[in-house]
Design a protein around this motif. Sequence first.
Motif, PDB file in Angstrom:
ATOM      1  N   CYS A   1      -0.251   4.473   0.544  1.00 37.37           N
ATOM      2  CA  CYS A   1      -1.000   5.614   1.070  1.00 37.37           C
ATOM      3  C   CYS A   1      -0.123   6.458   2.008  1.00 37.37           C
ATOM      4  O   CYS A   1       0.971   6.046   2.396  1.00 37.37           O
ATOM      5  CB  CYS A   1      -2.265   5.141   1.784  1.00 37.37           C
ATOM      6  SG  CYS A   1      -1.999   4.475   3.432  1.00 37.37           S
TER       7      CYS A   1
ATOM      8  N   CYS B   1       0.849  -1.193   0.000  1.00 35.34           N
ATOM      9  CA  CYS B   1       0.000   0.000   0.000  1.00 35.34           C
ATOM     10  C   CYS B   1       0.889   1.249   0.000  1.00 35.34           C
ATOM     11  O   CYS B   1       1.882   1.314   0.714  1.00 35.34           O
ATOM     12  CB  CYS B   1      -0.899  -0.012   1.236  1.00 35.34           C
ATOM     13  SG  CYS B   1      -1.930   1.456   1.378  1.00 35.34           S
TER      14      CYS B   1
ATOM     15  N   CYS C   1       0.731   4.764   5.284  1.00 35.26           N
ATOM     16  CA  CYS C   1       1.827   3.790   5.158  1.00 35.26           C
ATOM     17  C   CYS C   1       3.170   4.506   5.051  1.00 35.26           C
ATOM     18  O   CYS C   1       4.175   4.051   5.584  1.00 35.26           O
ATOM     19  CB  CYS C   1       1.606   2.874   3.954  1.00 35.26           C
ATOM     20  SG  CYS C   1       0.396   1.567   4.301  1.00 35.26           S
TER      21      CYS C   1
HETATM   22 ZN    ZN Z   1      -1.656   2.199   3.474  1.00 38.04          ZN
END
Ligand code: ZN
Length: 662
Positions: free
Chosen positions: A150, A148, A153
């Motif tokens: 994002c 991920c 993260c």
């Molecule tokens: Zn994430």
Amino acid sequence: MYIGADYYPEHWPASRWETDAKLMKKAGFNVVRMAEFAWVKMEPEEGVFEFEWLDRALEILGRQGIKAILGTPTGSMPAWVARTYPEVIHVKKDGMRDTWGVRKQNCLSSAAYRRLSERITRAMAVHYADNPTVIGWQTDNEFGHPFCYCETCRAAFQSWLRTGYGSLDELNRAWGTHFWGHTVGTWGEITIPVDTGSHNPGASLDWHRFFSWQNVRFQHDQVEILRACCPAQFITHNLMGLFKEIDYYDLSADLDFVSWDNYPVWGRPAVRYDASYAADVMRGVKGRNFWIMETTAGPCGWGVFGPNIKPGEMRSVAYQQIGRGCDGYVWFRWRTCTAGREQYWHGLLSHDGKPGRRYREAAAVARELHALAGRLDGTTVRPDVAIIYDYDSLWAMRIQPGYPGADYQRAIGNYYNALFRAGVNADMIRPDADFSAYRLVLAPHLYLLADDVAARLDAYVKSGGVLLADCRTGVKDRDNLCHARTLPGRLSAALGIEIPEYEAIPDECSYPVKGSGALAGEYTAVKYADWIVPRGADALAACDVWHLKKYAAVTRNAYGKGAGWYSGVVAKESAFYDALVAAALKDAGVKALVTPPEGVEVSVREGKGRRLLFIVNHTDREQTVRVPAGRTDVLTGRKTGGELRLGRYGAAVLAAERRRVR
Ligand code: ZN
Ligand code: GLA
């Protein structure tokens, strides 16, 4: 012994459950795994739990003497989760959030997802802790994806690095950010290496480590709850054998034992080296026996499906795993479903629910395994040979392969398959394992070699061990920086060589290799060649090309009480690896009990004063195997002559003599 199937009662009317349970019992099944994709059935709305349907299914199964392993259902999230907390869906490399509607879509840093995961886990754990039918838990399902990208993260990656490195100076040193002027001045400047092949190799390796750690942490959250609420039930997870993204040593540390999902029936019929390799990795990650939690029950596939499992093949697939330390056996799935993505992933029963050939064959395997169970109890594989299997090297080599096509697992596979053909078992061990239990340790392409590991390998050889290393071993340090030393660095003394230069061999080229002594023969170097200068080692082969004639390609060095073997080439012929492995085995004094013909696999389980020799025919033709005479085939009760005849996909389990106690 637990034997059974993965079962999804929620896919069928409740009126069918009794029939299923009775058919399972009739097949000799005593376990199912269930519920791992039933989150929305158990928590239809946030915080509202409905276990009644599962209670009923468990009761029906329980009445037939069938136990259950429950999966925590976090591998596939309900629609309400994504609707209420859109941020739980992972962000792809392009910065776009994924669209809900498949499984394994969660961001592992999402606080909401972790909280929801803990809540459903706790609700299940509290509800089923004392249910006599529930014997254990499977965390999630096949941890692994997705990565991920994002912002959460990214922040989590930064704070993970901060904890690990302590200071930015240390991070800048470890990553070698003086290159291209990539020194970072604040933690917040650190980005996710989206393209691990182009970004800084140190950052990229840490990104892999971080992703693996995130999975381990996510599982740990669930394990803590399960341990607290359900002390009497075991915890396992279904791993994926040779899967590359997670450090399975770390993931399995929290588990009682590991399980894995074995789907070996694809494409052209072939000898099942990889299912065996994977089984040894699975036994290796905890150094103990494992379960099969899913395995081929029929044609497999999503949009398109593959070959059917042939008559008799279910048995050979099973004995391969049992012979390598499998203690529980579960087919995927009980009945082929009529809906969803896996309508063509065939179960033991077809869509029609009738018990047919595949059901009958599974039942026959179950009967045989139950009869064998007493003898298997307390036994495992205890080989004299180990192969170092290291996730850091695997990841580092994917980031910067070195020579084109370099693949860590395949490089090990060359030696693994040679051992398989020789009828010799090996343990898969981590680089910091204790080598002293083994006579021969192989370290193929051990790309990332920390100084302390090199020092222990050196000491191992000095004190009598035999080490077989090969090209690209010891190139990198723990930070994924190149060692500033002549290769093979700290292994130079044990191997008795220096490698001042090396080269990749382009695909359209190759070098003839001439071997002598134990390696007598002609081979072909492809992909890569070290220019080896012996410093005390004997040269056993050289590339027969003008610029490499004065260098060695394969060497053996007597060192202390042991010996260090080294191959500086990737060979085209499996005969090269057969010869090299045979020579190293001989040097180490390791002998096979049985040398199998091609396509036949041999493995040994031992313990409690027993020793069982598994012989499995992976081919669809009859095979004759030379075996010690006068042994009992415990499956048939017959005594062996000097030859054992195995029908297509046949298997035998011989009671062998005990050997020295270790
Ligand atoms: Zn994430
Ligand atoms: C995996 C999963 C199962 C199922 C099978 C078949 O191993 O764990 O849920 O999807 O593959 O596709």
